[in-house]
Design a protein around this motif. Structure first.
Motif, mmCIF file in Angstrom:
data_model
loop_
_atom_site.group_PDB
_atom_site.id
_atom_site.type_symbol
_atom_site.label_atom_id
_atom_site.label_comp_id
_atom_site.label_asym_id
_atom_site.label_seq_id
_atom_site.Cartn_x
_atom_site.Cartn_y
_atom_site.Cartn_z
ATOM 1 N N LYS A 22 -20.771 -49.022 -27.763
ATOM 2 C CA LYS A 22 -19.564 -49.787 -27.463
ATOM 3 C C LYS A 22 -19.910 -50.572 -26.389
ATOM 4 C CE LYS A 22 -15.842 -51.563 -30.360
ATOM 5 N NZ LYS A 22 -15.211 -51.252 -31.165
ATOM 6 N N LEU A 82 -21.832 -38.254 -32.387
ATOM 7 C CA LEU A 82 -21.852 -38.827 -32.955
ATOM 8 C C LEU A 82 -20.475 -39.896 -32.001
ATOM 9 C CD1 LEU A 82 -23.559 -40.253 -35.143
ATOM 10 C CD2 LEU A 82 -22.135 -39.379 -36.887
ATOM 11 N N ASP A 83 -19.587 -39.325 -31.727
ATOM 12 C CA ASP A 83 -18.535 -40.071 -31.417
ATOM 13 C C ASP A 83 -18.868 -40.581 -29.740
ATOM 14 O OD1 ASP A 83 -16.128 -41.121 -31.020
ATOM 15 O OD2 ASP A 83 -15.320 -39.427 -31.364
ATOM 16 N N ASP A 115 -11.538 -40.375 -24.190
ATOM 17 C CA ASP A 115 -11.310 -40.991 -25.267
ATOM 18 C C ASP A 115 -11.862 -40.249 -26.550
ATOM 19 O OD1 ASP A 115 -9.339 -42.773 -24.530
ATOM 20 O OD2 ASP A 115 -11.427 -44.094 -24.426
ATOM 21 N N ALA A 116 -13.271 -39.790 -26.332
ATOM 22 C CA ALA A 116 -13.715 -38.865 -27.205
ATOM 23 C C ALA A 116 -13.656 -37.542 -27.703
ATOM 24 C CB ALA A 116 -15.541 -39.035 -27.389
ATOM 25 N N LEU A 117 -13.728 -36.719 -26.375
ATOM 26 C CA LEU A 117 -12.982 -35.961 -26.383
ATOM 27 C C LEU A 117 -11.277 -35.514 -26.018
ATOM 28 C CD1 LEU A 117 -16.790 -34.248 -24.783
ATOM 29 C CD2 LEU A 117 -15.834 -34.050 -26.780
ATOM 30 N N ILE A 167 -20.094 -33.124 -33.963
ATOM 31 C CA ILE A 167 -19.511 -34.294 -34.364
ATOM 32 C C ILE A 167 -18.732 -35.479 -33.295
ATOM 33 C CG2 ILE A 167 -17.565 -34.132 -34.717
ATOM 34 C CD1 ILE A 167 -19.400 -35.033 -36.926
ATOM 35 N N ASP A 168 -19.033 -34.305 -31.879
ATOM 36 C CA ASP A 168 -18.326 -35.341 -30.771
ATOM 37 C C ASP A 168 -19.598 -36.129 -30.733
ATOM 38 O OD1 ASP A 168 -15.549 -34.280 -31.025
ATOM 39 O OD2 ASP A 168 -16.969 -32.894 -29.939
ATOM 40 N N PHE A 228 -21.510 -43.988 -30.496
ATOM 41 C CA PHE A 228 -20.380 -44.899 -30.801
ATOM 42 C C PHE A 228 -20.019 -45.406 -29.644
ATOM 43 C CE2 PHE A 228 -19.292 -45.274 -35.084
ATOM 44 C CZ PHE A 228 -21.062 -44.123 -35.946
ATOM 45 N N ARG A 229 -19.115 -44.384 -28.659
ATOM 46 C CA ARG A 229 -18.473 -45.097 -27.981
ATOM 47 C C ARG A 229 -19.765 -45.589 -26.509
ATOM 48 N NH1 ARG A 229 -12.855 -43.114 -28.357
ATOM 49 N NH2 ARG A 229 -13.032 -42.089 -30.211
#
Lengths: 166, 128
Positions: free
Chosen positions: B52, B44-45, B17-19, B41-42, B48-49
């Motif tokens: 969660k 950080l994404d 999902d992130a990349l 920046i990925d 987050f994932r």
């Protein structure tokens, strides 16, 4: 001059969600060449409008104390092109909000039809993290007024938002 | 499915999902930056994932200790010194740093972290 890719907010619930509208018009000069005789709004600019909708929602949620920068379009999908005369409604919601960044989801509807959807990731930068000051406070406030945020904005309990006195 | 494999599947889904990479590309030995194309920046994404997906809290700098890599105390001429490597090891017990140690240039660090390191990191967080 700034690029404005939303016309005004219709709903704004602090820290949660917002709806902004974008009226697509042939008066927008960039549409004359995109394409001659068959104008359509580039979806990259729909993303820009989605980012302004979600970005202001996020910036308000963190009390404008960091610079909110669109860092990444994590996903985006479009189902048809918007053309002059269309009114797009961008609905943004905050999925996750942390000091360093936020993840949002935004949809674009034309009437009842889903025109596009995207997941937008924002970085929240502190002064000195390589991004110049994005707005003078009075200029930002002018934009927020133009967007009617303090006319229609509510906090989660339904109370009207107070206009900051910068 | 073993607990480790379950973690791997969730990490894989976060990275897909992130990349925007294919599931098949997310192999344990794949490097985050070199093979999967992650940019700063990925991370950080991804944080987050992972938070969660696993219900964990990842403090800034724990997964990617940028402060060590940019410290004048630990970096000489673009290379991490002995104190820097010790600091990195202390901060990243989950990562296999043996390859990085043979050429500890800061630039090279980005190519050190692998998908398996991410899995091990989550394992240590869940065990804590």
């Amino acid at each position: 001059m700034r690029w404005f890719w939303i016309d005004r907010f219709e709903e704004f619930v602090r820290g949660r969600s917002a709806i902004a509208i974008k009226n697509v018009s042939l008066a927008e000069e960039h549409l004359h060449d995109h394409f001659p005789g068959a104008a359509l709004m580039p979806n990259s600019l729909v993303v820009e409008g989605m980012a302004q909708t979600a970005g202001l929602l996020v910036a308000d949620a963190i009390e404008f104390n960091r610079r909110v920068v669109l860092a990444k379009v994590a996903a985006a999908e479009f189902h048809f092109d918007a053309i002059p005369g269309d009114c797009l409604r961008y609905r943004a919601e905050i999925l996750d909000l942390k000091p360093a960044g936020s993840l949002t989801r935004v949809s674009s509807h034309c009437g009842d039809r889903l025109q596009g959807e995207a997941e937008l990731f924002f970085a929240h930068l502190e002064p000195g993290e390589g991004v110049p000051r994005l707005f003078e406070p009075e200029e930002l406030l002018r934009w927020l007024d133009q967007m009617h945020i303090y006319d229609i904005g509510r906090d989660e309990s339904g109370k009207p938002l107070a206009r900051p006195d910068w | 499915m073993s607990p480790r494999d379950e973690i791997f599947e969730k990490v894989k889904s976060a990275l897909v999902d992130a990349l925007g990479v294919e599931e098949d590309d997310v192999r344990p030995e794949a490097t985050m930056v070199g093979d999967l194309g992650a940019e700063s920046i990925d991370f950080l994404d991804i944080v987050f994932r992972l938070e969660k997906a696993f219900g964990i809290k990842i403090p800034r700098g724990e997964l990617f200790p940028e402060d060590v890599l940019s410290s004048t105390e630990f970096v000489d001429n673009g290379k991490l010194n002995a104190a820097g490597i010790a600091a990195l090891k202390a901060r990243m017990p989950f990562a296999d740093l043996s390859k990085f140690e043979s050429n500890p240039s800061v630039q090279n660090f980005a190519n050190t972290l692998t998908v398996e390191d991410m899995v091990r990191y989550v394992q240590t967080k869940l065990a804590a």
